[in-house]
Motif scaffolding. Structure first.
Motif, PDB file in Angstrom:
ATOM      1  N   ASP A 166      -1.668  -1.402   3.330  1.00  0.00           N
ATOM      2  CA  ASP A 166      -2.858  -2.268   2.925  1.00  0.00           C
ATOM      3  C   ASP A 166      -4.018  -1.984   3.097  1.00  0.00           C
ATOM      4  O   ASP A 166      -4.217  -1.674   4.379  1.00  0.00           O
ATOM      5  CB  ASP A 166      -2.440  -3.698   3.123  1.00  0.00           C
ATOM      6  N   VAL A 167      -5.110  -1.891   2.254  1.00  0.00           N
ATOM      7  CA  VAL A 167      -6.281  -1.715   2.467  1.00  0.00           C
ATOM      8  C   VAL A 167      -7.382  -2.768   1.720  1.00  0.00           C
ATOM      9  O   VAL A 167      -6.897  -3.036   0.646  1.00  0.00           O
ATOM     10  CB  VAL A 167      -6.784  -0.234   1.599  1.00  0.00           C
ATOM     11  N   LYS A 168      -8.108  -3.299   2.699  1.00  0.00           N
ATOM     12  CA  LYS A 168      -9.010  -4.367   2.328  1.00  0.00           C
ATOM     13  C   LYS A 168     -10.474  -3.626   2.215  1.00  0.00           C
ATOM     14  O   LYS A 168     -10.946  -3.163   3.152  1.00  0.00           O
ATOM     15  CB  LYS A 168      -8.844  -5.513   3.298  1.00  0.00           C
ATOM     16  N   MET A 169     -11.161  -4.137   1.267  1.00  0.00           N
ATOM     17  CA  MET A 169     -12.475  -3.930   1.082  1.00  0.00           C
ATOM     18  C   MET A 169     -13.383  -4.997   0.827  1.00  0.00           C
ATOM     19  O   MET A 169     -13.345  -5.784  -0.130  1.00  0.00           O
ATOM     20  CB  MET A 169     -12.320  -2.699  -0.424  1.00  0.00           C
ATOM     21  N   GLU A 170     -14.394  -5.315   1.835  1.00  0.00           N
ATOM     22  CA  GLU A 170     -15.003  -6.318   1.601  1.00  0.00           C
ATOM     23  C   GLU A 170     -16.600  -6.021   1.522  1.00  0.00           C
ATOM     24  O   GLU A 170     -17.084  -4.945   2.126  1.00  0.00           O
ATOM     25  CB  GLU A 170     -14.887  -7.138   2.914  1.00  0.00           C
ATOM     26  N   THR A 171     -17.506  -6.854   1.190  1.00  0.00           N
ATOM     27  CA  THR A 171     -18.727  -6.693   0.751  1.00  0.00           C
ATOM     28  C   THR A 171     -19.325  -8.153   1.452  1.00  0.00           C
ATOM     29  O   THR A 171     -18.945  -9.205   1.048  1.00  0.00           O
ATOM     30  CB  THR A 171     -19.389  -6.448  -0.516  1.00  0.00           C
TER      31      THR A 171
ATOM     32  N   THR B 218     -10.799  -2.030   5.710  1.00  0.00           N
ATOM     33  CA  THR B 218      -9.988  -2.242   6.752  1.00  0.00           C
ATOM     34  C   THR B 218      -8.559  -1.545   6.202  1.00  0.00           C
ATOM     35  O   THR B 218      -8.136  -1.817   4.964  1.00  0.00           O
ATOM     36  CB  THR B 218      -9.643  -3.655   7.029  1.00  0.00           C
ATOM     37  N   ILE B 219      -7.846  -0.728   7.013  1.00  0.00           N
ATOM     38  CA  ILE B 219      -6.860  -0.349   6.572  1.00  0.00           C
ATOM     39  C   ILE B 219      -5.552  -0.507   7.543  1.00  0.00           C
ATOM     40  O   ILE B 219      -5.900  -0.389   8.956  1.00  0.00           O
ATOM     41  CB  ILE B 219      -6.872   1.520   6.773  1.00  0.00           C
TER      42      ILE B 219
ATOM     43  N   GLU C 119      -7.325   4.288 -12.901  1.00  0.00           N
ATOM     44  CA  GLU C 119      -5.935   3.762 -13.248  1.00  0.00           C
ATOM     45  C   GLU C 119      -5.069   4.350 -12.557  1.00  0.00           C
ATOM     46  O   GLU C 119      -3.881   3.720 -12.118  1.00  0.00           O
ATOM     47  CB  GLU C 119      -5.906   3.715 -14.935  1.00  0.00           C
ATOM     48  N   SER C 120      -4.956   5.741 -12.700  1.00  0.00           N
ATOM     49  CA  SER C 120      -3.833   6.267 -12.184  1.00  0.00           C
ATOM     50  C   SER C 120      -3.992   7.572 -11.436  1.00  0.00           C
ATOM     51  O   SER C 120      -4.543   8.650 -11.775  1.00  0.00           O
ATOM     52  CB  SER C 120      -2.830   6.760 -13.364  1.00  0.00           C
ATOM     53  N   PRO C 121      -4.672   7.169 -10.113  1.00  0.00           N
ATOM     54  CA  PRO C 121      -5.171   8.486  -9.353  1.00  0.00           C
ATOM     55  C   PRO C 121      -3.944  10.027  -9.327  1.00  0.00           C
ATOM     56  O   PRO C 121      -3.049   9.642  -9.569  1.00  0.00           O
ATOM     57  CB  PRO C 121      -5.144   7.798  -7.679  1.00  0.00           C
ATOM     58  N   SER C 122      -4.630  11.049  -9.312  1.00  0.00           N
ATOM     59  CA  SER C 122      -3.728  12.200  -9.545  1.00  0.00           C
ATOM     60  C   SER C 122      -2.697  12.447  -8.533  1.00  0.00           C
ATOM     61  O   SER C 122      -1.720  13.115  -8.726  1.00  0.00           O
ATOM     62  CB  SER C 122      -4.857  13.374  -9.763  1.00  0.00           C
ATOM     63  N   ARG C 123      -2.824  12.073  -7.291  1.00  0.00           N
ATOM     64  CA  ARG C 123      -1.436  12.190  -6.385  1.00  0.00           C
ATOM     65  C   ARG C 123      -0.830  10.832  -5.858  1.00  0.00           C
ATOM     66  O   ARG C 123       0.067  10.542  -6.407  1.00  0.00           O
ATOM     67  CB  ARG C 123      -2.001  12.830  -5.298  1.00  0.00           C
ATOM     68  N   GLY C 124      -1.280  10.188  -4.903  1.00  0.00           N
ATOM     69  CA  GLY C 124      -0.499   9.028  -4.429  1.00  0.00           C
ATOM     70  C   GLY C 124      -0.966   7.813  -4.983  1.00  0.00           C
ATOM     71  O   GLY C 124      -2.247   7.625  -5.764  1.00  0.00           O
ATOM     72  N   ASN C 125       0.007   6.822  -5.375  1.00  0.00           N
ATOM     73  CA  ASN C 125      -0.196   5.727  -6.099  1.00  0.00           C
ATOM     74  C   ASN C 125      -1.099   4.655  -5.262  1.00  0.00           C
ATOM     75  O   ASN C 125      -0.891   4.641  -4.122  1.00  0.00           O
ATOM     76  CB  ASN C 125       1.281   5.137  -6.602  1.00  0.00           C
ATOM     77  N   VAL C 126      -2.143   4.110  -6.043  1.00  0.00           N
ATOM     78  CA  VAL C 126      -2.679   3.080  -5.614  1.00  0.00           C
ATOM     79  C   VAL C 126      -2.601   1.760  -6.443  1.00  0.00           C
ATOM     80  O   VAL C 126      -2.567   1.815  -7.462  1.00  0.00           O
ATOM     81  CB  VAL C 126      -4.115   3.345  -5.681  1.00  0.00           C
ATOM     82  N   ILE C 127      -2.111   0.838  -5.680  1.00  0.00           N
ATOM     83  CA  ILE C 127      -1.663  -0.588  -6.455  1.00  0.00           C
ATOM     84  C   ILE C 127      -2.799  -1.596  -6.082  1.00  0.00           C
ATOM     85  O   ILE C 127      -2.929  -1.938  -4.910  1.00  0.00           O
ATOM     86  CB  ILE C 127      -0.341  -1.188  -6.134  1.00  0.00           C
ATOM     87  N   PHE C 128      -3.291  -2.219  -7.134  1.00  0.00           N
ATOM     88  CA  PHE C 128      -4.436  -3.267  -7.180  1.00  0.00           C
ATOM     89  C   PHE C 128      -3.849  -4.643  -6.813  1.00  0.00           C
ATOM     90  O   PHE C 128      -2.901  -4.918  -7.757  1.00  0.00           O
ATOM     91  CB  PHE C 128      -5.291  -3.119  -8.301  1.00  0.00           C
ATOM     92  N   VAL C 129      -4.110  -5.143  -5.847  1.00  0.00           N
ATOM     93  CA  VAL C 129      -3.354  -6.349  -5.530  1.00  0.00           C
ATOM     94  C   VAL C 129      -4.256  -7.630  -5.865  1.00  0.00           C
ATOM     95  O   VAL C 129      -3.469  -8.444  -6.755  1.00  0.00           O
ATOM     96  CB  VAL C 129      -2.970  -6.667  -3.896  1.00  0.00           C
ATOM     97  N   SER C 130      -5.464  -7.873  -5.427  1.00  0.00           N
ATOM     98  CA  SER C 130      -6.050  -8.768  -5.561  1.00  0.00           C
ATOM     99  C   SER C 130      -7.742  -8.339  -5.546  1.00  0.00           C
ATOM    100  O   SER C 130      -8.080  -7.482  -4.984  1.00  0.00           O
ATOM    101  CB  SER C 130      -5.893 -10.151  -4.590  1.00  0.00           C
TER     102      SER C 130
ATOM    103  N   ALA D 111     -11.514  -7.257  -1.979  1.00  0.00           N
ATOM    104  CA  ALA D 111     -10.573  -6.902  -2.605  1.00  0.00           C
ATOM    105  C   ALA D 111      -9.232  -6.103  -1.976  1.00  0.00           C
ATOM    106  O   ALA D 111      -9.761  -5.545  -0.628  1.00  0.00           O
ATOM    107  CB  ALA D 111     -11.082  -5.933  -3.625  1.00  0.00           C
ATOM    108  N   LEU D 112      -8.313  -6.399  -2.315  1.00  0.00           N
ATOM    109  CA  LEU D 112      -6.909  -5.760  -1.578  1.00  0.00           C
ATOM    110  C   LEU D 112      -6.275  -4.729  -2.445  1.00  0.00           C
ATOM    111  O   LEU D 112      -5.997  -5.176  -3.682  1.00  0.00           O
ATOM    112  CB  LEU D 112      -6.019  -6.808  -1.085  1.00  0.00           C
ATOM    113  N   PHE D 113      -5.984  -3.703  -1.950  1.00  0.00           N
ATOM    114  CA  PHE D 113      -5.253  -2.610  -2.808  1.00  0.00           C
ATOM    115  C   PHE D 113      -4.049  -2.058  -1.555  1.00  0.00           C
ATOM    116  O   PHE D 113      -4.454  -2.114  -0.459  1.00  0.00           O
ATOM    117  CB  PHE D 113      -5.909  -1.502  -3.431  1.00  0.00           C
ATOM    118  N   ARG D 114      -3.246  -1.255  -2.348  1.00  0.00           N
ATOM    119  CA  ARG D 114      -2.078  -0.728  -1.332  1.00  0.00           C
ATOM    120  C   ARG D 114      -2.015   0.702  -1.802  1.00  0.00           C
ATOM    121  O   ARG D 114      -2.014   1.380  -2.777  1.00  0.00           O
ATOM    122  CB  ARG D 114      -0.727  -1.476  -1.629  1.00  0.00           C
ATOM    123  N   LEU D 115      -1.761   1.730  -0.609  1.00  0.00           N
ATOM    124  CA  LEU D 115      -1.581   2.960  -0.893  1.00  0.00           C
ATOM    125  C   LEU D 115       0.009   3.207  -0.646  1.00  0.00           C
ATOM    126  O   LEU D 115       0.652   2.637   0.243  1.00  0.00           O
ATOM    127  CB  LEU D 115      -2.356   3.758   0.336  1.00  0.00           C
ATOM    128  N   GLU D 116       0.398   4.184  -1.458  1.00  0.00           N
ATOM    129  CA  GLU D 116       1.884   4.621  -1.238  1.00  0.00           C
ATOM    130  C   GLU D 116       2.068   5.572  -0.386  1.00  0.00           C
ATOM    131  O   GLU D 116       1.237   6.730  -0.380  1.00  0.00           O
ATOM    132  CB  GLU D 116       2.322   5.119  -2.637  1.00  0.00           C
TER     133      GLU D 116
END
Length: 200
Positions: A163-168, A127-128, A63-74, A94-99
């Motif tokens: 943007d970071v994409k994680m696929e399986t 994929t980053i 939910e709230s990683p201790s340093r950089g924000n991670v935003i879950f997009v889809s 799944a797609l998320f974003r790094l601050e």
């Protein structure tokens, strides 16, 4: 003078703790040396209270990683919990974003796939910023995986987010395989995600 790391079990609520020290012999005799507590509160003369600390529950790594924000997009489902464990299922993609950290970052991911429900060992691709950075399969026996990836600050370009994409390659729907009302497409069971300075 030396440093000693103390491991504290997970806590659900804030707790107060006393810091105690004791002195013993060379390890063979087990002799205890009498010391006095600065506050005079200890009932045992060989243990001294030298401080008090407050211990707070760590932020959830989902939910709230201790340093950089991670935003879950889809592609992420809600967090699920059982006892002290928590996880978040993803779909096939799944797609998320790094601050941006304004320094080189470290992205850490750990998770697992349900090998009992899949036909083959899946391939997971990370994929980053539009570039494939990792392609691997989880452990053949447990389905577990973990990956650490360096994210240079230059990857952000002029943006504050990346943007970071994680696929399986494999996913399953519980209701199609067993007696269940769960119609979700489940791909990766995400256990931990962290983004912070690589220097730490």
């Amino acid at each position: 003078q030396y440093n000693r790391t103390m491991y504290i079990p997970p806590l659900m609520n804030e707790r107060a703790a006393r810091v105690l020290i004791s002195l013993t012999g060379d390890g063979t005799s087990g002799e205890r040396y009498v010391i006095s507590s600065p506050k005079g509160l200890m009932e045992k003369p060989w243990m001294a209270q030298v401080g008090e600390i407050k211990i707070k529950p760590r932020p959830s790594l989902l939910e709230s990683p201790s340093r950089g924000n991670v935003i879950f997009v889809s592609g992420f489902y809600d967090i699920e919990r059982q006892d002290d464990e928590e996880w978040r299922w993803t779909g096939k993609e799944a797609l998320f974003r790094l601050e941006r950290l304004d320094e080189t970052g470290l992205l850490y991911l750990s998770g697992e796939v349900n090998l009992e429900r899949l036909n083959t060992i899946p391939t997971i691709t990370i994929t980053i910023g539009g570039q494939e950075r990792a392609k691997f399969s989880p452990d053949n026996d447990t389905g577990l995986f973990e990956r650490k990836m360096i994210v240079p600050d230059a990857d952000f370009g002029e943006s504050h987010w990346l943007d970071v994409k994680m696929e399986t390659s494999e996913a399953f729907t519980p209701s199609k395989l067993v007696k269940s009302t769960d119609d979700r497409e489940l791909g990766i069971k995400l256990l931990k995600i962290y983004f912070g300075p690589a220097a730490e």
